[in-house]
Motif scaffolding. Structure first.
Motif, PDB file in Angstrom:
ATOM      1  N   UNK A 250       0.907  -1.328   0.015  1.00 22.82           N
ATOM      2  CA  UNK A 250      -0.078  -0.043   0.114  1.00 22.82           C
ATOM      3  C   UNK A 250       0.850   1.214   0.082  1.00 22.82           C
ATOM      4  N   UNK A 251       2.179   1.298   0.415  1.00 22.34           N
ATOM      5  CA  UNK A 251       2.947   2.367   0.688  1.00 22.34           C
ATOM      6  C   UNK A 251       3.173   3.167  -1.012  1.00 22.34           C
ATOM      7  N   UNK A 252       2.998   2.215  -1.812  1.00 23.23           N
ATOM      8  CA  UNK A 252       3.079   2.540  -3.486  1.00 23.23           C
ATOM      9  C   UNK A 252       1.907   3.330  -4.097  1.00 23.23           C
ATOM     10  N   UNK A 253       0.830   3.099  -3.004  1.00 24.61           N
ATOM     11  CA  UNK A 253      -0.510   3.865  -3.659  1.00 24.61           C
ATOM     12  C   UNK A 253      -0.436   5.406  -3.511  1.00 24.61           C
ATOM     13  N   UNK A 254      -1.222   6.142  -4.414  1.00 24.86           N
ATOM     14  CA  UNK A 254      -1.308   7.550  -4.259  1.00 24.86           C
ATOM     15  C   UNK A 254      -2.438   7.673  -2.838  1.00 24.86           C
ATOM     16  N   UNK A 255      -2.133   8.969  -2.375  1.00 29.65           N
ATOM     17  CA  UNK A 255      -2.783   9.225  -1.092  1.00 29.65           C
ATOM     18  C   UNK A 255      -4.240   9.301  -1.158  1.00 29.65           C
ATOM     19  N   UNK A 256      -4.677   9.618  -2.131  1.00 32.82           N
ATOM     20  CA  UNK A 256      -6.112   9.641  -2.208  1.00 32.82           C
ATOM     21  C   UNK A 256      -6.803   8.191  -2.489  1.00 32.82           C
ATOM     22  N   UNK A 257      -6.162   7.269  -3.003  1.00 34.33           N
ATOM     23  CA  UNK A 257      -6.706   5.848  -3.000  1.00 34.33           C
ATOM     24  C   UNK A 257      -6.519   5.235  -1.706  1.00 34.33           C
ATOM     25  N   UNK A 258      -5.425   5.647  -0.882  1.00 31.32           N
ATOM     26  CA  UNK A 258      -5.191   5.136   0.296  1.00 31.32           C
ATOM     27  C   UNK A 258      -6.286   5.627   1.482  1.00 31.32           C
ATOM     28  N   UNK A 259      -6.648   6.694   1.225  1.00 31.05           N
ATOM     29  CA  UNK A 259      -7.727   7.424   2.299  1.00 31.05           C
ATOM     30  C   UNK A 259      -9.045   6.447   1.843  1.00 31.05           C
ATOM     31  N   UNK A 260      -9.300   6.410   0.398  1.00 37.17           N
ATOM     32  CA  UNK A 260     -10.619   5.698   0.073  1.00 37.17           C
ATOM     33  C   UNK A 260     -10.582   4.387   0.782  1.00 37.17           C
ATOM     34  N   UNK A 261      -9.474   3.528   0.431  1.00 34.10           N
ATOM     35  CA  UNK A 261      -9.314   2.373   0.941  1.00 34.10           C
ATOM     36  C   UNK A 261      -9.336   2.035   2.566  1.00 34.10           C
ATOM     37  N   UNK A 262      -8.692   3.008   3.086  1.00 31.83           N
ATOM     38  CA  UNK A 262      -8.905   3.030   4.705  1.00 31.83           C
ATOM     39  C   UNK A 262     -10.425   3.120   5.194  1.00 31.83           C
ATOM     40  N   UNK A 263     -11.164   4.041   4.391  1.00 34.86           N
ATOM     41  CA  UNK A 263     -12.573   4.368   4.810  1.00 34.86           C
ATOM     42  C   UNK A 263     -13.450   2.940   4.425  1.00 34.86           C
ATOM     43  N   UNK A 264     -13.179   2.306   3.207  1.00 36.82           N
ATOM     44  CA  UNK A 264     -13.788   1.215   2.990  1.00 36.82           C
ATOM     45  C   UNK A 264     -13.669  -0.064   3.970  1.00 36.82           C
TER      46      UNK A 264
END
Lengths: 193, 220
Positions: free
Chosen positions: A150-164
């Motif tokens: 996950x460290x290689x994902x963009x910040x926006x996607x990380x936020x979306x994944x975290x919320x999911x």
């Protein structure tokens, strides 16, 4: 972990260990049945690059063994043991992640158990169940940063994944577990001490 | 080789793989595992399982890292694809032979790793119940379908009924074990005494040291 080691011989009654193991196996199988659905969902999302969402959306379900074991056995260490057990079942049934399943199970168990630990293992009601959903999300997400790259994902996607993931844990590990606890109390099948 | 020793090697390497971002190391793990499988005489079904199972999570990560990654995401995409295979192939070295080695594995846990007998025998008991658990879940769902209700994965009723079975079975099994002479916390004698050969320790140490040395060069 220290407390588990110390109390292992004295406080872990055979009946409790068996109950914990059975709950883990049941949860493992219920989500094994879900396997094909999960695979279709993730296969559909794969070409769009959104497969991690399928994983995060259902993670709460795979992690249910931990809070359920905690509220049933009401002991320190129950969550970790329950989740490791469930992971072992998944591994034996042939999970996609092989041995990493066991490691993840351990991390998930610790994450979920942390919620009960924060409240000093005194509260086993909805407050603690939701606390465990919160800690479970945070701990497993940190693990995913490494294991799932996950460290290689963009910040926006990380936020979306975290919320999911948080929503999934709030539902499966929170709302659903509280509902199950209510049913168990109404039925009066678990009066002990 | 003693299954517990095998398990220890596999788990240590799997844990390290989680933090190693290297395609080459993953491929080496897969290659060495494949080589060892040649001696394990797998059925074609098991080979198929090894090839197909990691495809979905592997490519799932690969696509999303390719599309939404930042930084060295192309490298990371290949790392994740090979990592999923490495986890499964490495784990298979332990799990694919576990059905035959289960008794020795559990006996080693009890006698050598000093895991309490309560846990070991609870494990034995519950593992034997696994087919029954599968059947019981089907029964629960069919029983409610007969009343015109379908139990879904998001309904508390499904889990509640499963837990009821778990409570009942755990009590029955506990009584059964006690009535067959199982005493909690009592010292036990063993019909089969497990011993771990010095050779196993040597193999464990050599493999783990070799693996650490392998990590020194700066692989892709």
């Amino acid at each position: 972990m220290q407390t588990i080691l110390k109390s292992k011989s004295t406080r872990w009654a055979l009946r409790d260990v068996l109950l914990l193991a059975f709950v883990a196996v049941f949860i493992g199988f219920i989500f094994w049945v879900l396997g094909p659905v999960y695979n279709i969902l993730s296969a559909a999302l794969t070409p769009m690059g959104l497969e991690p969402f399928a994983n995060n959306l259902l993670l709460g379900g795979w992690m249910m063994a931990a809070p359920l074991a905690s509220i049933l056995i009401k002991q320190a260490g129950a969550g970790v043991l329950g989740e490791v057990f469930a992971a072992a079942v998944e591994m034996l049934l042939g999970g996609q992640w092989g041995v990493a399943t066991l490691l993840s199970g351990l991390v998930q168990g610790v994450g979920s158990e942390a919620g009960f630990a924060i409240l000093g293992y005194k509260n086993w009601r909805w407050q603690a169940i939701f606390a465990s959903a919160v800690t479970g999300t945070i701990v497993t997400f940190v693990w995913s940063l490494f294991r799932d790259g996950y460290t290689s994902y963009s910040f926006g996607l990380l936020v979306a994944l975290f919320i999911t993931r948080f929503i999934s844990l709030l539902f499966f590990g929170g709302v659903l577990v509280v509902a199950i606890q209510k049913l168990i109390e109404k039925a009066g099948v678990l009066r002990r001490d | 080789m003693n299954p517990l020793m095998k398990f220890a090697i596999v788990m240590v390497i799997a844990l390290e793989l989680t933090f190693i971002k290297s395609v080459t190391i993953n491929l080496i793990i897969i290659g060495v595992s494949a080589f060892l499988y040649l001696f394990l005489k797998l059925s074609w079904k098991q080979w198929l399982w090894l090839f197909i199972l990691p495809l979905l999570p592997g490519f799932g990560s690969w696509f999303s890292l390719m599309y939404f990654g930042t930084g060295d995401h192309v490298h990371m995409a290949w790392v994740m694809l090979t990592r999923v295979f490495a986890y499964l192939w490495l784990g298979g070295l332990f799990t694919l032979k576990l059905t035959e080695e289960r008794d020795v594995f559990l006996a080693t846990l009890e006698q050598k790793a000093k895991l309490s007998a309560t846990f070991v025998y609870a494990l034995v008991g519950v593992l034997n119940f696994m087919p029954a658990v599968n059947q019981q879940i089907k029964t629960i769902r069919v029983a409610s379908q007969m009343r015109g209700q379908t139990l879904h994965i998001w309904q508390a009723q499904l889990y509640f009924k499963a837990i009821l079975s778990a409570i009942r079975w755990s009590q029955n099994l506990a009584e059964g074990m006690v009535s067959h002479g199982f005493t909690e916390g009592a010292p036990r004698t063993h019909l089969q005494v497990v011993s771990i050969a010095k050779r196993d320790w040597l193999i464990l140490i050599i493999i783990l040291i070799a693996f650490q040395l392998l990590l020194i060069p700066n692989w892709y």
